[in-house]
Design an enzyme around this catalytic site. Structure first.
Site, PDB file in Angstrom:
ATOM      1  N   ASP A 241      22.254  27.068 -11.060  1.00  0.00           N
ATOM      2  CA  ASP A 241      21.896  26.670 -12.425  1.00  0.00           C
ATOM      3  C   ASP A 241      21.069  27.780 -13.063  1.00  0.00           C
ATOM      4  OD1 ASP A 241      21.653  23.645 -13.968  1.00  0.00           O
ATOM      5  OD2 ASP A 241      20.377  25.277 -14.669  1.00  0.00           O
TER       6      ASP A 241
ATOM      7  N   HIS B 151      29.826  17.388 -13.535  1.00  0.00           N
ATOM      8  CA  HIS B 151      29.200  18.278 -12.549  1.00  0.00           C
ATOM      9  C   HIS B 151      28.095  17.521 -11.834  1.00  0.00           C
ATOM     10  CE1 HIS B 151      27.230  18.723 -16.449  1.00  0.00           C
ATOM     11  NE2 HIS B 151      26.091  18.949 -15.789  1.00  0.00           N
TER      12      HIS B 151
ATOM     13  N   HIS C 229      24.534  17.970  -9.929  1.00  0.00           N
ATOM     14  CA  HIS C 229      23.395  18.853  -9.652  1.00  0.00           C
ATOM     15  C   HIS C 229      22.997  18.653  -8.188  1.00  0.00           C
ATOM     16  CE1 HIS C 229      22.158  19.633 -13.983  1.00  0.00           C
ATOM     17  NE2 HIS C 229      22.936  18.584 -14.131  1.00  0.00           N
TER      18      HIS C 229
HETATM   19  P1  AMP Z   1      23.719  18.654 -17.773  1.00  0.00           P
HETATM   20  O1  AMP Z   1      22.492  18.524 -18.629  1.00  0.00           O
HETATM   21  O2  AMP Z   1      23.773  17.649 -16.643  1.00  0.00           O
HETATM   22  O3  AMP Z   1      24.982  18.702 -18.584  1.00  0.00           O
HETATM   23  O4  AMP Z   1      23.567  20.035 -17.026  1.00  0.00           O
HETATM   24  C1  AMP Z   1      24.008  21.241 -17.539  1.00  0.00           C
HETATM   25  C2  AMP Z   1      23.324  22.320 -16.738  1.00  0.00           C
HETATM   26  O5  AMP Z   1      24.029  23.535 -16.967  1.00  0.00           O
HETATM   27  C3  AMP Z   1      21.866  22.572 -17.119  1.00  0.00           C
HETATM   28  O6  AMP Z   1      21.036  22.331 -15.993  1.00  0.00           O
HETATM   29  C4  AMP Z   1      21.851  24.054 -17.530  1.00  0.00           C
HETATM   30  O7  AMP Z   1      20.687  24.732 -17.115  1.00  0.00           O
HETATM   31  C5  AMP Z   1      23.090  24.574 -16.850  1.00  0.00           C
HETATM   32  N1  AMP Z   1      23.685  25.757 -17.464  1.00  0.00           N
HETATM   33  C6  AMP Z   1      23.923  25.969 -18.778  1.00  0.00           C
HETATM   34  N2  AMP Z   1      24.506  27.164 -18.968  1.00  0.00           N
HETATM   35  C7  AMP Z   1      24.650  27.718 -17.735  1.00  0.00           C
HETATM   36  C8  AMP Z   1      25.178  28.959 -17.259  1.00  0.00           C
HETATM   37  N3  AMP Z   1      25.693  29.878 -18.084  1.00  0.00           N
HETATM   38  N4  AMP Z   1      25.137  29.191 -15.918  1.00  0.00           N
HETATM   39  C9  AMP Z   1      24.617  28.286 -15.084  1.00  0.00           C
HETATM   40  N5  AMP Z   1      24.118  27.095 -15.471  1.00  0.00           N
HETATM   41  C10 AMP Z   1      24.121  26.820 -16.778  1.00  0.00           C
END
Ligand code: AMP
Length: 115
Positions: free
Chosen positions: A31, A101, A103
């Site tokens: 992340d 996804h 976490h």
């Molecule tokens: P959610 O809020 O469950 O949709 O989680 C989305 C996650 O994607 C968040 O924890 C972000 O920090 C992560 N995220 C967003 N852009 C990227 C990226 N380019 N690479 C890795 N993680 C990302």
């Protein structure tokens, strides 16, 4: 035509990421804004916009998602100390990216309840 998301772009390599695991069905990468020392996102290559949109035909995929998460947690060295799996869904769930996804979070004592 399949839907493009931030995560399909990461999976294809169009957007750079720090990948830690990949197979035919899933990809896991760090992340970008980690909430803990270990914070990895495990993403099915199939675009399911949110967990509630999963269908009967996704039963196998959802089972393999958890089993693959266990494999990744083991690989990341947090299997013994403990970890948390989180799937955010919708606005109140805090979901930002409309591509299912999981976490995988660990590496420190996590608080409860979540914010
Ligand atoms: P959610 O809020 O469950 O949709 O989680 C989305 C996650 O994607 C968040 O924890 C972000 O920090 C992560 N995220 C967003 N852009 C990227 C990226 N380019 N690479 C890795 N993680 C990302």
């Amino acid at each position: 035509m399949s839907m493009e998301t931030l995560f399909t772009k990461i999976i294809s390599g169009a957007i750079p990421s720090d990948k830690v695991y990949e197979d035919d069905e899933f990809c896991a990468f760090k992340d970008i804004n980690p909430a803990a020392p270990v914070h990895v996102l495990l993403v099915p290559k199939k675009v399911i916009p949110e967990i509630g949109a999963a269908a009967e035909c996704d039963e196998g995929l959802l089972g393999r998602l958890l089993l693959t998460a266990n494999k990744v947690a083991e690989q990341l060295g947090i299997a013994e100390s403990g970890f948390r799996y989180i799937i955010n869904s919708g606005a109140h769930g805090g979901q930002e990216v409309p591509h299912l996804h999981l976490h995988i979070i660990g590496g420190r004592q996590l608080g409860w309840p979540p914010g």
